[in-house]
Design an enzyme around this catalytic site. Structure first.
Site, PDB file in Angstrom:
ATOM      1  N   LYS A  64      -6.950 -55.324  31.065  1.00  0.00           N
ATOM      2  CA  LYS A  64      -7.507 -54.691  32.238  1.00  0.00           C
ATOM      3  C   LYS A  64      -6.737 -55.465  33.512  1.00  0.00           C
ATOM      4  O   LYS A  64      -5.892 -56.450  33.377  1.00  0.00           O
ATOM      5  CB  LYS A  64      -9.194 -54.950  32.361  1.00  0.00           C
ATOM      6  CG  LYS A  64      -9.743 -54.515  31.188  1.00  0.00           C
ATOM      7  CD  LYS A  64      -9.540 -53.127  30.883  1.00  0.00           C
ATOM      8  CE  LYS A  64     -10.372 -52.437  29.788  1.00  0.00           C
ATOM      9  NZ  LYS A  64      -9.888 -52.743  28.522  1.00  0.00           N
TER      10      LYS A  64
HETATM   11  C1  PLP Z   1     -13.896 -47.507  28.649  1.00  0.00           C
HETATM   12  C2  PLP Z   1     -13.987 -48.629  27.787  1.00  0.00           C
HETATM   13  N1  PLP Z   1     -15.146 -49.190  27.773  1.00  0.00           N
HETATM   14  C3  PLP Z   1     -15.490 -50.531  26.930  1.00  0.00           C
HETATM   15  C4  PLP Z   1     -14.477 -51.157  26.542  1.00  0.00           C
HETATM   16  C5  PLP Z   1     -14.573 -52.455  25.964  1.00  0.00           C
HETATM   17  O1  PLP Z   1     -14.085 -53.720  26.673  1.00  0.00           O
HETATM   18  P1  PLP Z   1     -13.972 -55.099  25.988  1.00  0.00           P
HETATM   19  O2  PLP Z   1     -12.864 -55.094  25.315  1.00  0.00           O
HETATM   20  O3  PLP Z   1     -14.061 -56.084  27.246  1.00  0.00           O
HETATM   21  O4  PLP Z   1     -15.370 -55.289  25.231  1.00  0.00           O
HETATM   22  C6  PLP Z   1     -13.194 -50.609  26.584  1.00  0.00           C
HETATM   23  C7  PLP Z   1     -11.896 -51.676  26.485  1.00  0.00           C
HETATM   24  O5  PLP Z   1     -10.753 -51.204  26.361  1.00  0.00           O
HETATM   25  C8  PLP Z   1     -12.769 -49.498  27.433  1.00  0.00           C
HETATM   26  O6  PLP Z   1     -11.817 -49.078  27.805  1.00  0.00           O
END
Ligand code: PLP
Length: 379
Positions: A180
């Protein structure tokens, strides 16, 4: 090798992390509280609850929305699998909606056909940082008594109708994973304007305790905590939060740089036949967390072949956003046809985009795509 993404850190992040280590308090504490206030204030929302990831944030968010067994939650299949999985953590049913071909996001037109009398919520994703057109979804859902929450994992620094994504949402979940724009290594946040939800999420992230470990540590007298409900360990550490505070101060600058590099890609790729690059939608601006392109049906090289070609020429690309319903974990899941999702997931790829990407490196990526469009194998 040109990587697909690279976090942007300076000495300040290393210093901020070291200062926390030197302080002796490294678990969730004052830095997490400061990061929560700073992130909420950056967005212009009332509160933020820091958590260990967006995935755990989505779980808490759906929990305070009251999602449970028997409930349906509409989600795009065209998302990282964590979006649908969070619904399943609540023993509820994710129901897949198709997406708009230009943005890759759900719209009221794709959501409405899959609503049933069991739909309790819609989880709108701002995919790859591209803001979803959430207002018509909010209005349509409100008429039917359905909640709309947002998965803003990729969208820190993106805007919707002139304001930061997440403003006006009852709750939105964010990711600070290194892919991110703003990263804390791992980490996430749920922002909300509801004080009761924020308080409950703070409790749930820490085993359901009525007094946090940090508050007990600071108390003048010994405090014996109580466990009011079954919670989780979804905490962020102060080391992560200290890094997050530095990254947040850089966010606008990092987004500006990404947008300038994306604009350059768009200009260069406009001359390459058979490739469509993601652009800002009419209703907002993207942080270009993912810069994806779509190949048309006549492109001489298939998507996977093109990824291999890029790799052979020293460029790391990625397939586009996944389609959750095509994964084995969802192979027996009921669904309506999802033609746009299936097309986008098959025909898109993510190109390298990161703060320190140079114009020469960008030119190399574009040269490979240009040659591929002419049916040539190598740049
Ligand atoms: C749209 C979306 N939701 C949730 C997540 C999950 O994020 P995390 O890795 O911080 O749990 C991601 C990660 O790529 C994502 O792109």
């Amino acid at each position: 090798m040109i990587p697909v993404i690279k976090p942007y850190f300076g000495e300040e992040e290393a210093e901020a992390a070291a200062a926390v280590v030197r302080s002796g308090w490294v678990a969730q504490g004052p830095k997490v509280a400061e990061f929560e206030r700073a992130f909420a204030s950056y967005l212009g929302v009332d509160d933020g609850v820091a958590v260990s990831s967006c995935t755990t944030g989505l779980h808490l968010m759906l929990g305070v929305l009251g999602i449970g067994p028997g409930d349906e939650v509409v989600v795009p299949s065209f998302s990282f699998i964590a979006t649908a999985n969070a619904v399943r953590y609540c023993a509820a049913t994710p129901v897949f909606a198709d997406v708009d071909p230009a943005t890759g996001n759900v719209t009221w037109e794709t959501v409405e056909p899959v609503l049933t009398e069991r739909t309790r919520a819609v989880l709108v994703v701002h995919q790859g940082g591209v803001p979803a057109d959430v207002e018509p979804v909010r209005q349509g859902a409100e008429r039917r008594g359905i909640a709309v929450a947002e998965d803003a994992a990729c969208a820190a620094g993106s805007t919707y109708r002139g304001r930061p994504v997440g403003v006006g949402a009852p709750a939105a979940a964010w990711s600070f994973h290194p892919r991110k724009v703003l990263t804390t290594g791992e980490g996430g946040m749920v922002t909300t304007d509801r004080p009761d939800w924020a308080a409950r999420m703070r409790r749930l992230r820490e085993h359901g305790m009525d007094v946090s470990a940090a508050d007990r540590h600071r108390a003048a007298q010994p405090v014996i905590e109580r466990y009011l409900e079954v919670g989780f360990n979804y905490r962020m550490t102060d080391i992560q939060a200290a890094i997050g505070l530095v990254q947040l101060a850089r966010l606008d600058m990092m987004v500006q740089r990404r947008r300038s590099l994306a604009g350059r890609y768009q200009r260069l790729l406009a001359d390459v036949p058979g490739i469509r690059a993601i652009v800002d939608p009419p209703h907002g601006t993207t942080n270009y967390q993912s810069f994806w392109v779509e190949l048309d049906d006549y492109f001489p090289v298939g998507r996977d072949e093109l990824l291999a070609l890029l790799h052979a020429n020293g460029v790391s690309g990625r397939r586009g956003i996944m389609a959750t319903h095509l994964e084995p974990a969802y192979s027996d899941w009921p669904r309506v046809p999802l033609p746009v999702t299936e097309r986008l997931t098959a025909q898109t790829l993510i190109l390298p985009l990161y703060h320190t990407l140079t114009e020469a490196e960008q030119d190399r990526v574009v040269a490979i795509l240009t040659d591929a469009a002419k049916g040539k194998g190598a740049a």
